[in-house]
Enzyme design. Structure first.
Site, PDB file in Angstrom:
ATOM      1  N   ASP A 174       2.149 -11.984   0.043  1.00 52.16           N
ATOM      2  CA  ASP A 174       3.578 -12.264   0.213  1.00 52.16           C
ATOM      3  C   ASP A 174       3.940 -13.526   0.991  1.00 52.16           C
ATOM      4  O   ASP A 174       4.809 -14.278   0.609  1.00 52.16           O
ATOM      5  CB  ASP A 174       4.247 -11.090   0.930  1.00 52.16           C
ATOM      6  CG  ASP A 174       3.971  -9.752   0.256  1.00 52.16           C
ATOM      7  OD1 ASP A 174       3.106  -9.688  -0.625  1.00 52.16           O
ATOM      8  OD2 ASP A 174       4.628  -8.774   0.628  1.00 52.16           O
ATOM      9  N   GLU A 401      -4.848  -3.050   8.703  1.00 56.50           N
ATOM     10  CA  GLU A 401      -4.297  -3.686   7.499  1.00 56.50           C
ATOM     11  C   GLU A 401      -4.959  -5.061   7.281  1.00 56.50           C
ATOM     12  O   GLU A 401      -5.292  -5.427   6.160  1.00 56.50           O
ATOM     13  CB  GLU A 401      -2.783  -3.828   7.679  1.00 56.50           C
ATOM     14  CG  GLU A 401      -2.040  -4.356   6.471  1.00 56.50           C
ATOM     15  CD  GLU A 401      -0.540  -4.429   6.714  1.00 56.50           C
ATOM     16  OE1 GLU A 401      -0.099  -4.110   7.844  1.00 56.50           O
ATOM     17  OE2 GLU A 401       0.179  -4.813   5.774  1.00 56.50           O
TER      18      GLU A 401
HETATM   19  C1  2M8 Z   1       2.777  -6.014   1.874  1.00 54.88           C
HETATM   20  O1  2M8 Z   1       3.978  -6.172   1.128  1.00 54.88           O
HETATM   21  C2  2M8 Z   1       5.148  -5.371   1.335  1.00 54.88           C
HETATM   22  C3  2M8 Z   1       6.146  -5.726   0.238  1.00 54.88           C
HETATM   23  O2  2M8 Z   1       5.606  -5.340  -1.000  1.00 54.88           O
HETATM   24  C4  2M8 Z   1       5.808  -5.595   2.684  1.00 54.88           C
HETATM   25  O3  2M8 Z   1       5.398  -6.494   3.428  1.00 54.88           O
HETATM   26  O4  2M8 Z   1       6.752  -4.853   3.009  1.00 54.88           O
HETATM   27  C5  2M8 Z   1       1.705  -6.884   1.181  1.00 54.88           C
HETATM   28  O5  2M8 Z   1       0.560  -7.017   2.001  1.00 54.88           O
HETATM   29  C6  2M8 Z   1       1.327  -6.283  -0.181  1.00 54.88           C
HETATM   30  O6  2M8 Z   1       0.255  -6.970  -0.763  1.00 54.88           O
HETATM   31  C7  2M8 Z   1       0.975  -4.797  -0.056  1.00 54.88           C
HETATM   32  O7  2M8 Z   1       0.803  -4.257  -1.333  1.00 54.88           O
HETATM   33  C8  2M8 Z   1       2.071  -4.020   0.688  1.00 54.88           C
HETATM   34  C9  2M8 Z   1       1.686  -2.575   0.980  1.00 54.88           C
HETATM   35  O8  2M8 Z   1       0.408  -2.518   1.544  1.00 54.88           O
HETATM   36  O9  2M8 Z   1       2.372  -4.664   1.940  1.00 54.88           O
END
Ligand code: 2M8
Length: 430
Positions: A174, A401
């Site tokens: 992102d 994470e």
């Molecule tokens: C992160 O993305 C989400 C939005 O989709 C967020 O930041 O709220 C990213 O690391 C993405 O790659 C990942 O799939 C998600 C959930 O782990 O978090």
């Protein structure tokens, strides 16, 4: 967990997945990510297959149960039992209920990288007899085909034969510095118009800035207001991303294997894989740099920013430039032999930030993809070394994470599902 044995690590990983399981699907992390995420579920299924092949199948089936009629697989499937304001943007932002193509369950309207065919084929391989008894392949294969068709038709915004992402959230990476330039053309929505929920769970210094969040909201709102139709006019941010296109090409190889298993002709998938591989190499590969780069679909220019996504085409069988990519991974930008997990972004760049998400730290899923690619291209010693170091990192810092690739400090959410799931897979790859 520093002193823990492999067995204890295994048990701890199982506990994370058990705690994050919600009736048919796994959330990435309780608190920060309380719903089902698309590519997270693919990686979770790759690990879950070792504990319960049927649960791995169900993980994917619940995601594909929320597939839209146009073939897209939404990036979030919302759990109606979770409070509406637990995550922003939630169901009232995306308004999928008012879209004729959307399913009954509330979802977002954007997508994520297509890791699903690879995951489905691994889940099947864990116990083909059990999968056959449940009719897993006949159910999931046509859905995967429809998903890939959406990506290779509606998301080929330039006619290059490659799919585009229309939002940084769609790339999975992102907050990558690669998106800074195309994103700078987007006017942020003022922070007075929305309330971030991520900062209730994570430090501001590890998350995107308010300004970037405002841009994310603007792009998502415009796409929603255009009825989630796909064109260069609608997607003011549009990028042909090597990670997504590599997953798509590798996924076509997985679909070919599924087709053969089902008694269908695998050739159309093999041809699609060859076309995607050619387009990837001829459009996104820079031989002087020894790396793939994303391409801005609006300007036609490569975005020369070294990210782990540029190494991801290693997962494509028969990739003609695998040796060059491995050389780049071993070089000072990624330091494959020491940095772990592989940094999301160039270690030598002035704006490398080892603790802000996708602007430097390492993720276990992208490192797992590189590990998989190294094995695919016969680099078993390098792959094995990476596997050991990944397991050591997780043992020392927990199922975080993301990690500082040099110090190993853990960041972001704890009890993170794909870190736990891929740890299970790496343990069993010995
Ligand atoms: C992160 O993305 C989400 C939005 O989709 C967020 O930041 O709220 C990213 O690391 C993405 O790659 C990942 O799939 C998600 C959930 O782990 O978090």
């Amino acid at each position: 967990m520093t002193a823990c044995t492999e067995r204890q690590l295994d048990r701890a990983a199982r506990r994370v997945l058990a705690a994050n399981w919600r009736q048919g699907a796994t959330v990435p992390a309780a608190g920060l990510y309380p719903h089902q995420w698309s590519w997270d579920s693919a990686f979770v299924a790759i690990g879950l297959r070792h504990l319960s092949p049927i649960r791995a199948q169900r993980e994917l089936e619940s995601l594909f149960g929320a597939q839209w009629r146009d073939g897209r697989v939404p990036h979030i499937v919302f759990d109606p039992h979770v409070a509406a304001d637990a995550y922003f943007p939630g169901p009232s932002f995306w308004r999928s209920a008012s879209v004729p193509d959307a399913p009954a369950v509330p979802t977002s309207g954007i997508i994520q990288p297509p890791a699903h065919a690879l995951a489905a084929w691994s889940a099947y391989g864990a116990d083909p007899a059990a999968a056959r008894a449940r009719g897993f392949l006949p159910r999931i294969y046509p859905r995967l085909v429809a998903w890939h068709r959406y990506l290779t038709t509606r998301r080929d915004l330039t006619g290059s034969g490659l799919m585009s992402v229309g939002h940084p959230w769609e790339s999975g990476m992102d907050n990558s510095p690669a998106w800074d330039e195309p994103l700078s053309r987007v006017t942020p929505v003022p922070t007075t118009e929305f309330t971030r929920r991520d900062l209730n769970h994570a430090a501001a210094a590890e998350r995107p800035t308010d300004e970037d969040y405002g841009r994310y909201v603007r792009l998502a709102r415009d796409y929603r207001d255009a009825g989630y139709t796909d064109s260069l006019r609608v997607h003011r941010f549009a990028v042909e991303d090597p990670l997504c296109n590599a997953l798509l090409a590798a996924g076509e190889h997985a679909l070919a294997s599924m087709a053969a298993e089902l008694g269908h002709d695998p050739q159309p998938h093999l041809s699609a894989a060859a076309r995607l591989t050619d387009a990837l190499v001829s459009t996104l590969y820079d031989p002087a740099a020894g790396s793939f780069f994303p391409r801005d679909a609006h300007t036609g220019s490569l975005i020369r920013s070294y990210s782990v996504g540029g190494l991801a085409p290693l997962i494509v069988p028969g990739l003609p430039v695998a040796a060059e990519l491995i050389k780049t991974a071993l070089g000072e930008r990624f330091r494959l032999r020491e940095a772990c997990p592989l940094p999301s972004y160039d270690l030598t760049a002035a704006d490398h930030d080892a603790s802000r998400y996708w602007r430097g730290p390492g993720w276990v899923n992208t490192a797992w993809l590189c590990w998989h690619g190294l094995r695919l291209h016969g680099e078993t010693a390098l792959a094995d070394d990476l596997r050991h170091r990944l397991l050591d990192r997780v043992r020392a810092a927990g199922f975080r994470e993301y990690f500082d690739p040099l110090t190993g400090a853990g960041h972001g959410a704890d009890g993170f599902s794909w870190t736990a799931a891929l740890t299970l897979d790496l343990i069993r790859a010995a």
